[in-house]
Design a protein around this motif. Structure first.
Motif, mmCIF file in Angstrom:
data_model
loop_
_atom_site.group_PDB
_atom_site.id
_atom_site.type_symbol
_atom_site.label_atom_id
_atom_site.label_comp_id
_atom_site.label_asym_id
_atom_site.label_seq_id
_atom_site.Cartn_x
_atom_site.Cartn_y
_atom_site.Cartn_z
ATOM 1 N N MET A 59 27.575 26.892 2.174
ATOM 2 C CA MET A 59 28.677 27.862 2.246
ATOM 3 C C MET A 59 30.018 27.165 2.051
ATOM 4 O O MET A 59 30.887 27.648 1.325
ATOM 5 C CB MET A 59 28.646 28.576 3.601
ATOM 6 C CG MET A 59 27.403 29.391 3.855
ATOM 7 S SD MET A 59 27.442 30.986 3.053
ATOM 8 C CE MET A 59 28.598 31.838 4.085
ATOM 9 N N THR A 103 28.495 36.267 0.756
ATOM 10 C CA THR A 103 29.352 35.386 -0.028
ATOM 11 C C THR A 103 29.087 35.566 -1.527
ATOM 12 O O THR A 103 30.016 35.577 -2.332
ATOM 13 C CB THR A 103 29.104 33.917 0.379
ATOM 14 O OG1 THR A 103 29.391 33.758 1.771
ATOM 15 C CG2 THR A 103 29.983 32.972 -0.409
ATOM 16 N N LYS A 104 27.820 35.718 -1.888
ATOM 17 C CA LYS A 104 27.474 35.931 -3.293
ATOM 18 C C LYS A 104 28.130 37.197 -3.827
ATOM 19 O O LYS A 104 28.661 37.214 -4.957
ATOM 20 C CB LYS A 104 25.950 36.015 -3.442
ATOM 21 C CG LYS A 104 25.494 36.254 -4.878
ATOM 22 C CD LYS A 104 23.975 36.301 -4.989
ATOM 23 C CE LYS A 104 23.550 36.581 -6.431
ATOM 24 N NZ LYS A 104 22.078 36.566 -6.586
ATOM 25 N N LEU A 120 24.811 34.279 3.164
ATOM 26 C CA LEU A 120 24.774 33.813 1.780
ATOM 27 C C LEU A 120 24.921 34.978 0.800
ATOM 28 O O LEU A 120 25.674 34.897 -0.178
ATOM 29 C CB LEU A 120 23.460 33.070 1.509
ATOM 30 C CG LEU A 120 23.272 31.730 2.212
ATOM 31 C CD1 LEU A 120 21.831 31.257 2.066
ATOM 32 C CD2 LEU A 120 24.229 30.689 1.665
ATOM 33 N N ILE A 178 25.192 29.148 -4.247
ATOM 34 C CA ILE A 178 24.693 30.140 -3.285
ATOM 35 C C ILE A 178 23.276 30.563 -3.644
ATOM 36 O O ILE A 178 22.409 30.711 -2.762
ATOM 37 C CB ILE A 178 25.632 31.359 -3.232
ATOM 38 C CG1 ILE A 178 26.987 30.968 -2.641
ATOM 39 C CG2 ILE A 178 25.010 32.474 -2.392
ATOM 40 C CD1 ILE A 178 26.943 30.482 -1.209
#
Length: 503
Positions: A273, A310-311, A307, A292
């Motif tokens: 991250m 964030t993607k 994850l 990621i």
């Protein structure tokens, strides 16, 4: 099975011998690296506790022995407490460990050691206030003011709270003074916690010069910690990366992030991250998304939530809005399955709370996408879902305000932002949006608008929107120089802004 038979059968053994067998069995269960069948239910009395794992059985045996010590049935053996501390720590039983420590007789444990262990337990369970009060007692002149482990822990706790960051600096410097000419590694840890406290204190600095000075000192302390620990301490490397990133020294931050991932053996989501966030600050969004994706492939199904979120943000940054919506939908489906799988297990309470927060923020992210696309009905659906999770959420009220603002309902939007600040007075987006709506309505003095934006910047010095809107107000007031400085700062920060905070 032999140990169990020895303990269950009625041998004519003295108390000390029986205790010795219990202790040896507990040690065998803890460190043999194999999982054995739990005890048979036919040996248990009605409603008695039946351990399900080796660790639970070992903890039960050790607690029985410790109770016998307290009742003075057997002699004090410090190794019993050491093994029990280890067993409870690795199984998340820090509250239970604290209770065991409090029950120990004064002659069996030193007062300083008692306070230090209790502080560790409370800190591990998130009760920083109680932990710090215990450490203040430990480090008082009446007990042990030069206790290095206590000074280091106290500084670490203070470094996590802006209100006592200055105390954290003092604790760390006392530790460094006590460690002169001693262990280099501990000196590295002392510099590390000093860097954390200086970094926290810099965020509360009143002037730019003071903030820059403290940031420089924080970076120097963390660099010293890295040298003293030979760059083998993952905590030091992680925070060295974060500090460089927050000061926009992104090349150095990227190097530290890669060192962190390598040191952790590519096994920690935290490292992936951090690396992706630094790459996003360098506007290398495709590379960050690749990172990621690799992390998702290597992680378990239940560890992919952060994850995937964030993607989705990386996909939005690249203009792939439909892909981002699909990623958010996948995340919500995973969270729903996970929630049903967890059931009501008490030891999963923290994980369930984390997932509720993740689900709440995911609905808000989706609502933000729909608001920008003027898909108001979809946004309202997302807000209704988040309201079912938490109706008193500052972020939900803020998103509701954005929805009303996008419809031109400025009065309703202002009410939402006001309510959000009532729930959380430090909610930066609501402070900024309040100033924006008041400026659009045009019936408030500029000083009022500036106070909202300055308040936001006190909480988040790196906020691009706050600097930009502050520049607009100065421009309207004819303060060209101040406006130019605000616009320049906003442009600089936007050029190196990550998709989400570095930590």
């Amino acid at each position: 099975m032999s140990y169990r038979r020895a303990l269950l059968r009625q041998w004519n053994l003295d108390v000390q011998t029986n205790a010795k067998i219990k202790k040896e069995f507990a040690i065998f269960l803890l460190y043999s690296r194999n999982e054995y069948n739990p005890p048979s239910l036919r040996f248990q009395m009605d409603s008695s506790f039946v351990p399900r794992t080796n660790i639970e059985e070992a903890i039960l045996l050790l607690m029985i022995l410790l109770r016998k010590v307290t009742l003075q049935i057997i002699e004090w053996d410090p190794s019993i407490f050491d093994h029990l501390s280890y067993a409870l720590s690795i199984s998340g039983g820090l509250w239970a460990l604290a209770n065991q420590v409090e029950e120990l007789l004064p002659r069996n444990i030193d007062l300083c050691e008692r306070h230090h262990i209790l502080a560790l337990c409370y800190y591990g369970e998130g009760d920083n206030f109680t932990a710090l009060n215990l450490l203040r007692k430990l480090l008082s002149s009446a007990e042990d003011p030069t206790c290095v482990p206590g000074l280091l822990l106290a500084s670490r706790i203070c470094g996590e709270n802006l209100e006592c960051a200055e105390d954290g600096i003092n604790f760390a410097r006392r530790a460094i003074e006590s460690l002169q000419g001693r262990c280099n590694h501990l000196m590295g840890v002392a510099n590390y916690v000093l860097g954390l406290s200086l970094s926290a204190q810099s965020r509360a600095a009143m002037t730019d010069s003071e903030r820059v000075r403290m940031q420089s000192e924080a970076l120097q302390s963390l660099e010293s910690a890295g040298r003293l620990t030979k760059m083998n301490d993952s905590n030091v490397i992680y925070h060295l990366c974060v500090e460089n990133a927050e000061q926009r020294k992104l090349d150095t931050a990227l190097h530290c992030a890669r060192c962190f991932v390598e040191l952790e053996g590519e096994s920690t989501l935290k490292g992936w991250m951090l690396l992706a966030r630094v790459l996003s600050a360098q506007k290398k969004f495709p590379e960050a998304e690749t990172i990621i994706d690799a992390a998702v492939d290597q992680s378990g199904k239940w560890d992919q939530g952060a994850l995937l979120r964030t993607k989705a943000k990386l996909q939005i940054a690249q203009g792939k809005v439909k892909n981002a919506i699909g990623t958010y939908v996948q995340l919500l489906a995973d969270l729903q399955i996970q929630r049903k799988s967890f059931g009501l297990e008490e030891n999963l309470k923290k994980e369930k709370n984390f997932n509720r927060t993740m689900e709440l923020e995911t609905w808000h992210d989706l609502a933000s996408i729909y608001i920008k696309s003027s898909r108001w009905q979809d946004a309202e659906f997302c807000l209704s879902k988040s309201e079912a999770i938490s109706c008193y959420s500052a972020s939900r009220l803020y998103i509701a305000g954005l929805l009303h603002q996008s419809k031109g309902l400025h009065k309703a939007a202002l009410t939402d932002y006001t309510n959000a600040l009532a729930v959380d007075p430090s909610h930066v987006p609501s402070l900024i949006s309040t100033a924006v709506v008041l400026r659009q309505r045009g019936n408030h003095y500029p000083a009022t608008l500036i106070s909202y934006l300055r308040g936001a910047l006190r909480l988040d010095r790196m906020n691009v929107a706050a600097w930009h809107n502050l520049g607009l107000i100065y421009k309207e007031e004819g303060s060209a120089m101040e406006a130019a400085e605000c616009f320049e700062t906003a442009w600089f920060l936007e050029e190196s802004e990550p998709i989400e905070p570095f930590k």
